[in-house]
Design an enzyme around this catalytic site. Sequence first.
Site, mmCIF file in Angstrom:
data_model
loop_
_atom_site.group_PDB
_atom_site.id
_atom_site.type_symbol
_atom_site.label_atom_id
_atom_site.label_comp_id
_atom_site.label_asym_id
_atom_site.label_seq_id
_atom_site.Cartn_x
_atom_site.Cartn_y
_atom_site.Cartn_z
ATOM 1 N N GLU A 123 5.146 4.260 -3.051
ATOM 2 C CA GLU A 123 4.053 3.631 -3.802
ATOM 3 C C GLU A 123 2.836 3.801 -2.916
ATOM 4 O O GLU A 123 2.756 3.184 -1.849
ATOM 5 C CB GLU A 123 4.308 2.135 -3.991
ATOM 6 C CG GLU A 123 5.631 1.784 -4.628
ATOM 7 C CD GLU A 123 5.700 2.183 -6.070
ATOM 8 O OE1 GLU A 123 4.664 2.114 -6.750
ATOM 9 O OE2 GLU A 123 6.774 2.619 -6.505
ATOM 10 N N CYS A 142 -3.557 -2.198 -4.319
ATOM 11 C CA CYS A 142 -3.347 -0.794 -4.660
ATOM 12 C C CYS A 142 -3.648 -0.536 -6.126
ATOM 13 O O CYS A 142 -3.869 0.601 -6.521
ATOM 14 C CB CYS A 142 -1.908 -0.431 -4.356
ATOM 15 S SG CYS A 142 -0.760 -1.592 -5.096
HETATM 16 P P1 NAP Z 1 -0.370 2.763 6.033
HETATM 17 O O1 NAP Z 1 -1.277 2.899 7.169
HETATM 18 O O2 NAP Z 1 0.112 4.010 5.365
HETATM 19 O O3 NAP Z 1 0.862 1.901 6.553
HETATM 20 C C1 NAP Z 1 1.900 1.551 5.695
HETATM 21 C C2 NAP Z 1 3.153 1.294 6.501
HETATM 22 O O4 NAP Z 1 3.590 2.509 7.096
HETATM 23 C C3 NAP Z 1 2.957 0.304 7.642
HETATM 24 O O5 NAP Z 1 4.108 -0.509 7.731
HETATM 25 C C4 NAP Z 1 2.848 1.215 8.848
HETATM 26 O O6 NAP Z 1 3.258 0.577 10.041
HETATM 27 C C5 NAP Z 1 3.838 2.285 8.484
HETATM 28 N N1 NAP Z 1 3.671 3.530 9.202
HETATM 29 C C6 NAP Z 1 2.521 4.155 9.544
HETATM 30 N N2 NAP Z 1 2.798 5.322 10.152
HETATM 31 C C7 NAP Z 1 4.152 5.429 10.214
HETATM 32 C C8 NAP Z 1 5.055 6.400 10.730
HETATM 33 N N3 NAP Z 1 4.623 7.524 11.306
HETATM 34 N N4 NAP Z 1 6.379 6.169 10.630
HETATM 35 C C9 NAP Z 1 6.849 5.048 10.043
HETATM 36 N N5 NAP Z 1 6.039 4.097 9.538
HETATM 37 C C10 NAP Z 1 4.702 4.285 9.595
HETATM 38 O O7 NAP Z 1 -1.001 1.875 4.865
HETATM 39 P P2 NAP Z 1 -1.709 0.451 4.990
HETATM 40 O O8 NAP Z 1 -3.011 0.690 5.677
HETATM 41 O O9 NAP Z 1 -0.792 -0.589 5.514
HETATM 42 O O10 NAP Z 1 -1.927 0.101 3.465
HETATM 43 C C11 NAP Z 1 -3.069 0.470 2.745
HETATM 44 C C12 NAP Z 1 -2.765 1.578 1.784
HETATM 45 O O11 NAP Z 1 -1.578 1.318 1.057
HETATM 46 C C13 NAP Z 1 -3.841 1.744 0.746
HETATM 47 O O12 NAP Z 1 -4.164 3.098 0.670
HETATM 48 C C14 NAP Z 1 -3.216 1.280 -0.550
HETATM 49 O O13 NAP Z 1 -3.680 1.919 -1.707
HETATM 50 C C15 NAP Z 1 -1.768 1.525 -0.335
HETATM 51 N N6 NAP Z 1 -0.951 0.557 -1.060
HETATM 52 C C16 NAP Z 1 -0.203 0.954 -2.104
HETATM 53 C C17 NAP Z 1 0.571 0.044 -2.791
HETATM 54 C C18 NAP Z 1 1.413 0.426 -3.968
HETATM 55 O O14 NAP Z 1 2.201 -0.388 -4.434
HETATM 56 N N7 NAP Z 1 1.289 1.607 -4.457
HETATM 57 C C19 NAP Z 1 0.587 -1.283 -2.383
HETATM 58 C C20 NAP Z 1 -0.179 -1.657 -1.302
HETATM 59 C C21 NAP Z 1 -0.938 -0.711 -0.646
HETATM 60 P P3 NAP Z 1 2.201 -0.042 11.077
HETATM 61 O O15 NAP Z 1 1.403 -1.044 10.332
HETATM 62 O O16 NAP Z 1 3.087 -0.642 12.104
HETATM 63 O O17 NAP Z 1 1.392 1.116 11.547
#
Ligand code: NAP
Length: 517
Positions: free
Chosen positions: A257, A296
């Site tokens: 997602e 999101c």
């Molecule tokens: P993110 O930076 O992609 O992080 C999401 C998760 O991935 C976090 O738990 C992060 O951990 C982890 N992560 C990052 N790099 C990783 C790696 N190399 N290996 C394993 N895990 C890794 O996203 P975010 O900043 O938290 O969220 C914002 C984004 O999410 C927005 O773009 C939004 O649109 C999207 N979103 C989508 C939905 C949906 O349902 N479609 C819902 C909410 C948000 P760490 O925090 O420990 O780095």
Amino acid sequence: MTEMLASYAAGSWYTAPDEGTVVVDAATGDPVARVSTTGLDTRAMVDHARLVGGPGLRRLTFQARAAALKELATYLDANKAAYHELSLATGATRRDSTGDIDGGIGTTFVFSSRGRRELPDGFLLTDGDVEPIGKEGTFVGQHVYTSLRGVVLQVNAFNFPVWGMLEKLAPAVLAGVPTIVKPATQTAYLTAAVMRDIIASGALPEGAVQFLCGSAGDVLDHLGGEDVVAFTGSATTAAVLRGNDAVTARAARFNAETDSLNCSILGPDATAGTPEFDLYIKEVSREITTKAGQRCTCIRRAMVPESIVDDVIAGLRTRLDKVVVGNPRNETVTMGALVSLHQRDEVRDAVTGLGRAAETVYGDPMWVEPVDADPERGAFMAPVVLLATGDRPEPHEIEAFGPVTTLIPYGAGADLGALAARGGGSLVGSIVSYDPDFVREAVSGAAPYHGRLLVLDRDCAAESTGHGTPMPQLVHGGPGRAGGGEELGGMRAVRHFMQRTALEGSPAVIAALVGGS
Ligand code: NAP
């Protein structure tokens, strides 16, 4: 020193020995917690899930798992006041936190009650009818679902630290598959508080849920064909995880997602003074201010007939003028902070990018006077409305994950399906109109690019749950840029964590096997 959050691994709590990452309050900049997984044995966690958690869950029938979920949701509901207090540190107002905390607990209750109503008191789910295959009727087929023998690894985004965990955990429990929760570091303290209560409740068998609090480390190295990676976050991180050997070589299931540029289309019939016009103004304003636009599903592209653009801008201005930005602990505040200064700067950069294709018609991304807060220490930003000035790609490509939307004017006869599709696939879209012909045309054009479509009008407005709120009964997910995944959707969500097998044999054998479910 600020508390180090513990992980729950292989039956005990583990606290990393190093300094870790300090996470600060979104509104005040004060330290809240430290996060680290240094030294955490992720192999032992995966083994524990497979050898202890899975068997423990699978000893329970679907009905018993549904009952366990009810016990869990009831326990969390009784303790939720503490989560609400903690949630203020994420920048969320009390109203925002309701969607995350009460929404997450409510989703758990819904899965419990739907499970009790719709799932058998057994271990196997049938799918569809018996398929006659042999001409004489001695050989038939029947699809069945059984629990995967692996583990669900949740990797969650920062914006829904409670709901994001529970909406995945509930169907996994019903499916009989253990879970490892990995929260986003930035808001892990709230997930950790709920996790401590999940373990303390004793509602789930040991090993049914574990907590990897911080960087994911090498956990994916231990996953394979019986496991599921359930990711929520940015498209960039999704691409990294999707390319991991666990998925590409060992065929772990991967559900994503991700970010999406959701649209809301105002119909030409919905001119100023109609109920639909007012609904549109309310919906767009609410979307960009709820959680400071960090959902999101938020409306990023507001498509409006060019003849009424000025009225829409005036309507939004009137509503957004009433928004009070500031420290969510102040009762007068209606929009809190973004989750971090880093995130605020990312949103400002995104607005600059959008500025190549749009002019700002409301708000200033660089200036805000927050109530009860220091604008240098808290991650505040004013609501911003942009107006696309040409036909450039930026509004369809750049996600400003904050209180920002872009108005995109469209002319008579425009192909709205094609316009919606320029977002590359979205979680949700909405069509606000009372003209059935317009609605039919817009839905048929836009539906293939969306996981959910809301048709909002005067008849459903009072009960509508709104553009931005995924419901446990309905699909959450979307094609293309939205990640191509699917969550929720009632009991379909349970099947995502199960293996579908076509059983073949004599009618008597099949009936005996399925009857025993
Ligand atoms: P993110 O930076 O992609 O992080 C999401 C998760 O991935 C976090 O738990 C992060 O951990 C982890 N992560 C990052 N790099 C990783 C790696 N190399 N290996 C394993 N895990 C890794 O996203 P975010 O900043 O938290 O969220 C914002 C984004 O999410 C927005 O773009 C939004 O649109 C999207 N979103 C989508 C939905 C949906 O349902 N479609 C819902 C909410 C948000 P760490 O925090 O420990 O780095």
